[in-house]
Design an enzyme around this catalytic site. Structure first.
Site, short mmCIF file in Angstrom:
data_model
loop_
_atom_site.label_atom_id
_atom_site.label_comp_id
_atom_site.label_asym_id
_atom_site.label_seq_id
_atom_site.Cartn_x
_atom_site.Cartn_y
_atom_site.Cartn_z
N LYS A 129 -8.82 7.76 3.14
CA LYS A 129 -8.92 7.33 4.55
C LYS A 129 -10.37 7.41 5.03
CE LYS A 129 -4.23 8.88 5.43
NZ LYS A 129 -3.41 10.08 5.68
N GLY A 151 4.49 10.27 8.67
CA GLY A 151 5.92 10.15 8.99
C GLY A 151 6.32 8.69 9.03
N GLU A 180 -3.85 -1.18 9.61
CA GLU A 180 -3.99 -0.11 10.59
C GLU A 180 -3.34 1.19 10.11
OE1 GLU A 180 -5.67 -0.17 13.90
OE2 GLU A 180 -5.49 1.82 13.04
N VAL A 201 8.51 4.69 4.85
CA VAL A 201 7.93 3.78 5.85
C VAL A 201 8.75 2.49 5.95
CG1 VAL A 201 5.86 2.48 6.51
CG2 VAL A 201 5.61 4.73 5.44
#
Ligand code: NDP
Ligand code: HSE
Length: 429
Positions: A203, A306, A127, A12
């Site tokens: 999550k 990803g 987010e 990331v």
């Protein structure tokens, strides 16, 4: 000019560096926020990161980077609990807004971090911590603030959705599909977090906390993963016109008398009817349904994992935090008492149950009797013969979890049943 301290430069982080480098002028022109990288903390400064990073920016001293007065905002994309937790608390303590993609951290110690951010009056934005590039945290936190949300359900792990899609569409083995997902940068450092449902559970806890205004933690989430799913299950599912997906479901149960609501949160592989929108969510894509009293059903869809999609969500938060910093304001943080959790035993679902049984007269009625004794009603059945044994699969009507578990115990005791090879929930159309 807002100077960013980046903690972590892996899948990331590298994509975020690239995005900031490429887009800083456009962002400045459209938002007035000028971003620059002031330093990047990593474990190894000599590692090739596949893009030209000014070596002067790299450091192994994350604490010093956070404390550096030149750094205005901290972005944490290291992952895990420590040192991420201490570094974020240090940043907040120094009055610096923080952006993080770290769902494991928030689902375990989120309340501590939200309280610290609230006290310091700084942003803590995340987010990217739920469903990658999909804007779901901000809609739940802002747009749906006045909504009575009663259910959040979806596919929130890209790795497992990629694996199940490759197994279903292309017959690729579980092991090969997992290796592909790792190569593509979807999986966590330890992919057990993905395949055993921990990541989706984290999550789900984050989304439930925001949606229902009560603090739900990772340990509250019942979870099962996909590592036991076989090609046989996938083939049986196809025969019933279902697709197997790893689902996260969070629901609130209100007593109607103003008492504290109960929250049920679980993650498990489930058979989804082919005509259901979730069945066509493929590869690393995620989709989240939100059901509210006034808004009705909302669906959010996009890339759930990803480097680049995740970096996009991080960048959005970064610009927001920079803009708030400039204006001397910040967003409210999730608040709420500790959630009262309804255990999985008190929840209901339809089931798919796959058995290997002796192929002889009367066996099916014996098996069906066990279902009946525990008040589990059978809706459909399929059989495949293989000599002396037969593989049979049942789909039940909606049943209480406790009754289904009692049925399974009963089935396992039968001499006629040599194996209970699959147990999966089934989602209605
Ligand atoms: P990576 O493992 O690829 O990157 C982690 C980075 O952190 C590496 O650059 C590593 O340094 C650095 N690092 C590790 N420990 C330390 C430390 N003690 N001090 C300083 N730096 C350290 O992870 P990802 O980029 O995949 O994920 C980062 C975060 O984003 C995680 O929380 C993850 O759950 C989350 N996330 C990831 C998504 C994805 O699709 N990959 C999607 C959504 C969220 P070095 O490179 O030198 O080893
Ligand atoms: N490993 C995670 C996934 C990354 O596969 O969904 C995105 O959170």
């Amino acid at each position: 000019m807002i100077t960013v301290g980046l903690l972590g430069c892996g899948i990331v982080g590298t994509q975020l560096v690239q995005l900031i480098t490429d887009r800083a002028p456009t962002i400045a022109a459209s938002t007035g926020v000028e971003l620059r990288l002031g330093g990047i903390a990593v474990r190894s400064v000599s590692k090739d990161r596949g893009l030209p990073i000014d070596k002067m920016l790299l450091t192994t001293d994350a604490e010093a980077l956070v404390a550096d007065p030149a750094i205005d905002i901290v972005v944490e994309v290291i992952g895990g609990i420590e040192p991420a937790r201490s570094l974020i608390l240090a940043a907040i303590g120094a009055g610096k807004p923080v952006v993080t993609a770290n769902k494991e951290l928030l689902a375990n110690v989120g309340a501590e971090l939200y309280a610290a951010a609230d006290e310091a009056g700084v942003d803590l934005l995340f987010e990217a911590a739920a469903a990658g590039a999909i804007p779901i945290v901000r809609p739940l936190r802002e747009s749906l603030l006045g909504e009575d949300v009663h259910r959040v359900m979806g596919i929130v792990n890209g790795t497992t959705n990629y694996i199940l899609t490759r197994m279903t569409d292309d017959g690729v083995s579980y092991t090969d599909a997992l290796s592909e997902a790792q190569r593509l940068g979807y999986a966590e450092r330890d992919p057990t977090a993905d395949v055993e449902g921990f990541d989706a559970g984290a999550k789900a806890a984050i989304m439930a906390s925001i949606a229902f205004g009560a603090n739900v933690v990772a340990g509250d989430v019942y979870h099962e993963g996909i590592s036991a799913i076989t090609q046989g299950d996938i083939e049986f599912a196809k025969q019933f016109d279902y697709t197997i997906k790893l689902l996260a479901i969070a629901e609130v149960f209100r007593d109607g008398h103003g008492g504290q609501a109960e929250i049920g949160v679980r993650v498990y592989p489930a058979m989804v009817p082919d005509e259901h929108p979730l069945a066509s969510v493929r590869g690393s894509f995620n989709a989240v349904f939100v059901e509210g009293e006034a808004a009705g059903e909302l669906m959010f869809y996009g890339r759930g994992a990803g480097g680049l999609p995740t970096a996009s969500a991080v960048l959005g938060d970064l610009i927001d935090a920079a803009d708030n910093l400039r204006r001397g304001t910040h967003q409210s943080v999730p608040h709420g008492p500790r959630a009262k959790i309804r255990s999985i035993d008190g929840l209901e679902s339809a089931y798919y149950i796959g058995l290997t049984v002796t192929d002889s007269p009367g066996v099916l009625s014996t098996v069906a009797g066990v279902f009946g004794r525990h008040e589990v009603s059978i809706r459909a059945m399929q059989q495949q013969d293989s000599g002396a044994e037969a593989r049979v699969a049942f789909i039940t009507h909606t049943a209480n979890e406790r009754n289904v578990q009692a049925t399974l115990t009963g089935l396992r005791k039968l001499d006629e049943v040599s194996d209970v090879h699959s147990v999966l929930r089934v989602i209605g159309p």
